[in-house]
Write a protein that holds these residues in place. Structure first.
Motif, PDB file in Angstrom:
ATOM      1  N   THR A 108       0.929  -0.894   0.190  1.00 17.55           N
ATOM      2  CA  THR A 108      -0.209  -0.361  -0.284  1.00 17.55           C
ATOM      3  C   THR A 108       0.319   1.319  -0.081  1.00 17.55           C
ATOM      4  O   THR A 108       0.111   2.468  -0.477  1.00 17.55           O
ATOM      5  N   SER A 349      -6.812  -2.390   2.317  1.00 20.95           N
ATOM      6  CA  SER A 349      -6.952  -1.157   0.604  1.00 20.95           C
ATOM      7  C   SER A 349      -7.883  -1.842   0.033  1.00 20.95           C
ATOM      8  O   SER A 349      -8.022  -0.875  -1.205  1.00 20.95           O
ATOM      9  N   SER A 352     -10.846   0.322  -2.284  1.00 19.42           N
ATOM     10  CA  SER A 352     -10.390   1.296  -3.116  1.00 19.42           C
ATOM     11  C   SER A 352     -10.537   0.046  -4.358  1.00 19.42           C
ATOM     12  O   SER A 352     -11.086   1.188  -5.151  1.00 19.42           O
ATOM     13  N   TYR A 353     -10.543  -0.840  -4.305  1.00 16.67           N
ATOM     14  CA  TYR A 353      -9.767  -1.057  -5.781  1.00 16.67           C
ATOM     15  C   TYR A 353     -11.311  -1.315  -6.082  1.00 16.67           C
ATOM     16  O   TYR A 353     -11.757  -1.318  -7.237  1.00 16.67           O
ATOM     17  N   LEU A 388     -13.039   7.486  -2.348  1.00 16.31           N
ATOM     18  CA  LEU A 388     -11.389   7.417  -1.806  1.00 16.31           C
ATOM     19  C   LEU A 388     -10.810   8.590  -1.392  1.00 16.31           C
ATOM     20  O   LEU A 388      -9.612   8.258  -0.946  1.00 16.31           O
ATOM     21  N   SER A 392      -8.515   7.594   1.809  1.00 13.98           N
ATOM     22  CA  SER A 392      -6.839   7.801   1.291  1.00 13.98           C
ATOM     23  C   SER A 392      -5.853   8.245   3.049  1.00 13.98           C
ATOM     24  O   SER A 392      -4.959   8.091   2.481  1.00 13.98           O
ATOM     25  N   TRP A 395      -4.983   4.910   3.412  1.00 12.28           N
ATOM     26  CA  TRP A 395      -3.812   4.258   2.068  1.00 12.28           C
ATOM     27  C   TRP A 395      -3.417   5.317   1.365  1.00 12.28           C
ATOM     28  O   TRP A 395      -4.457   5.487   0.683  1.00 12.28           O
ATOM     29  N   SER A 398      -4.752   5.260  -2.381  1.00 20.89           N
ATOM     30  CA  SER A 398      -6.399   5.285  -2.509  1.00 20.89           C
ATOM     31  C   SER A 398      -6.443   6.868  -3.459  1.00 20.89           C
ATOM     32  O   SER A 398      -7.058   6.850  -4.028  1.00 20.89           O
ATOM     33  N   TYR A 399      -5.665   7.638  -3.154  1.00 15.60           N
ATOM     34  CA  TYR A 399      -5.710   8.601  -4.198  1.00 15.60           C
ATOM     35  C   TYR A 399      -4.746   8.360  -5.523  1.00 15.60           C
ATOM     36  O   TYR A 399      -5.191   9.807  -6.285  1.00 15.60           O
ATOM     37  N   SER A 402      -7.843   7.448  -7.615  1.00 11.98           N
ATOM     38  CA  SER A 402      -8.376   8.484  -7.187  1.00 11.98           C
ATOM     39  C   SER A 402      -7.740   9.296  -8.739  1.00 11.98           C
ATOM     40  O   SER A 402      -8.707  10.566  -9.379  1.00 11.98           O
TER      41      SER A 402
END
Length: 540
Positions: A108, A349, A352-353, A388, A392, A395, A398-399, A402
């Motif tokens: 991550t 995380s 987020s995917y 997201l 973030s 994680w 995450s951005y 995004s």
């Protein structure tokens, strides 16, 4: 505050916010017993603290959270490699637990090769200890039973982690389903006429419906992860021409059938009590994997690749698959966002995917001729960006996702017509287009701050005039999203920062961990997003 006090507070944070959500790397009672007896190796303590820091909501961690995590993680790794006990021939599973935690931290943070190595090491050590098989012996003491339960949860957690990081092109998993001869967790005591299932039995339609076969929610989440891995292989890594997917005898149809069978089982296993957060976390994971697998199975880009292998694909079948894909994308986004709003901790995380993949489907439907559907896609896409942005704080990647989704959304003016239109249009995609379309579906690529989309963004190759080419631009994508839909991360460290700029763990005693929620403070006019863990957990 001494090191043991820090470790104690880290334990409290870990078991509230991370344990069994969904990784069950420890048995809580056994862990606490070993901790009280001083039997937790130092390298595991450091990996444990590094993981717990991420979930601390103290404001003093805001500017240094990732560097603190990296400091403890690096110290843990050095101890494993230098200590004779780290990779010795002991039957103790501490090194597997530490490696799993360190792999997640590396992945991550964008250190993908380091994560890949650690996951591989954890899997190999578990195989060396034959953890993929039912343990031999008939011991029935409490310690023996607790250790067996811990090993069972640890192995299946490795299986989940292995499948998650392999949601990628050309990245085969290390654990094969056929090698798993360990019973799945059942989450409760078994009756006289009941028996647990192995993973292969759960996936076999001739076995899983037999009377007396029992599997718990955590076991079902493993089953869904196995089907996800099979789908990744089918849609992203298999280039040879197989049985036409619209035929009942195809692997494609077989996966869909298995998904629906496991979905029925998951629906019948819903936790009886809202306070059962562990059960709910596995139910949320199972349903998330169910929708994600459908999204990948019927994603317009991946279907377009498959259509090139066949001379004629029934138009009605393609339309039905795309409609199914969007339906599952809507359900997936709703599920993840609602679960977070209800207070259920979505720790990995990987969620987020999942939101990213669903977001690509919303983006493709943004420019269709159906205006109500386009408006709906716009709302769901905005929700994806908001999720997201919020997640973030925990994680870093995450951005990255995004930014990738925003870049992808700008290009969907072009992609929608190609991927939702006749098969012949697929050939008009350029190599750059293919790179972008593959990247947003590749979890491994989305862990890398220097992924192909980031490179394209940095040279402004996006052909739309209002494309934001820098993180934190206030301009929304060229769609019907509102202008205030930005994804600015405040207080986060850039992944490109020198990884050696870390903090010595010995100085961390001045900043004790705490599971208390942050309080309002003067931040010099800068607003921080405050993730109120305790109040969210207390709301259920």
């Amino acid at each position: 505050m001494n090191a043991q006090q820090i470790f104690h507070e880290a334990s409290e944070i870990f078991f509230v916010h991370y344990h069994n959500k969904p990784y069950t790397l420890f048995h809580a009672a056994l862990f606490r017993r070993k901790a009280a007896a001083g039997q937790i190796p130092r390298y595991l303590q450091f990996a444990f603290i590094a993981t717990a820091v991420r979930f601390s909501s103290q404001l003093q961690w805001k500017q240094r959270k990732q560097s603190t995590i990296d400091s403890y993680a690096q110290a843990s790794w050095e101890m494993i490699m230098s200590s004779p006990d780290g990779l010795g021939d002991s039957s103790d599973v501490s090194v597997i637990q530490a490696l799993a935690l360190l792999a997640i931290i590396d992945a991550t943070a964008g250190r993908r090769r380091a994560a890949w190595v650690k996951i591989g090491m954890a899997v190999r050590v578990s195989q060396d200890l034959r953890m993929m098989e039912e343990p031999a012996g008939t011991g029935s003491s409490e310690d023996v039973l607790l250790e067996r339960e811990e090993r069972r949860g640890l192995f299946w957690s490795l299986f989940l982690l292995d499948r998650f990081v392999c949601c990628s092109f050309r990245r085969p998993p290390a654990i094969k389903v056929k090698d798993c001869r360990l019973y799945l967790p059942v989450d409760r005591g078994l009756g006289e006429a009941e028996a647990p299932l192995m993973l292969g039995e759960l996936l076999d339609e001739t076995v899983r419906g037999r009377p007396g076969q029992v599997v718990g929610l955590s076991g079902l989440s493993v089953g869904f992860a196995a089907l996800l891995g099979r789908t990744i292989d089918c849609m992203m890594n298999r280039e040879e021409r197989a049985i036409e997917p619209w035929k009942e005898t195809s692997d494609y149809s077989s996966i869909r059938t298995s998904l629906e069978a496991l979905k029925q089982m998951a629906d019948s296993h819903s936790p009886d009590e809202p306070s059962d957060t562990d059960g709910t976390s596995h139910l949320v994971l199972s349903l998330t994997l169910y929708h994600l697998t459908h999204c990948i199975l019927s994603h317009p880009f991946l279907l377009g690749v498959k259509r090139q292998m066949y001379q004629a694909t029934p138009t009605a079948w393609i339309e039905a698959q795309i409609a199914s894909c969007w339906s599952h994308a809507l359900d997936l986004t709703t599920l993840v966002v609602d679960a977070k709003a209800a207070g259920y901790m979505l720790a990995p995380s990987f969620y987020s995917y999942c939101v990213l993949v669903a977001g690509t489907v919303h983006a493709l439907l943004l420019h269709g001729e159906d205006r109500p559907a386009s408006d709906r896609a716009s709302k769901y896409l905005k929700t994806s960006f908001e999720y997201l942005s919020e997640i973030s704080e925990m994680w870093q990647n995450s951005y990255i996702m995004s930014d990738a989704l925003r870049f992808f959304t700008n290009r969907c003016v072009r992609y929608s017509g190609i991927l939702l239109g006749p098969s012949s249009l697929f050939q008009t995609l350029t190599q750059t287009d293919i790179s972008v379309l593959r990247c947003v579906l590749d979890y491994w690529a989305m862990m890398d701050p220097r992924n192909p989309i980031s490179d394209l963004n940095s040279i402004n190759i996006d052909c739309f005039a209002d494309s934001p080419n820098k993180r934190g631009d206030a301009d929304a994508p060229s769609s019907s999203l509102s202008p205030d839909d930005t994804t600015t991360v405040v207080g986060s460290e850039s992944p490109s920062k020198n990884e050696n700029q870390t903090v010595d763990p010995t100085v961390l005693v001045d900043f004790p961990l705490s599971i208390s929620s942050p309080v309002n403070s003067d931040t010099g006019g800068q607003e921080f997003h405050k993730w109120d863990w305790d109040n969210e957990l207390g709301s259920i």
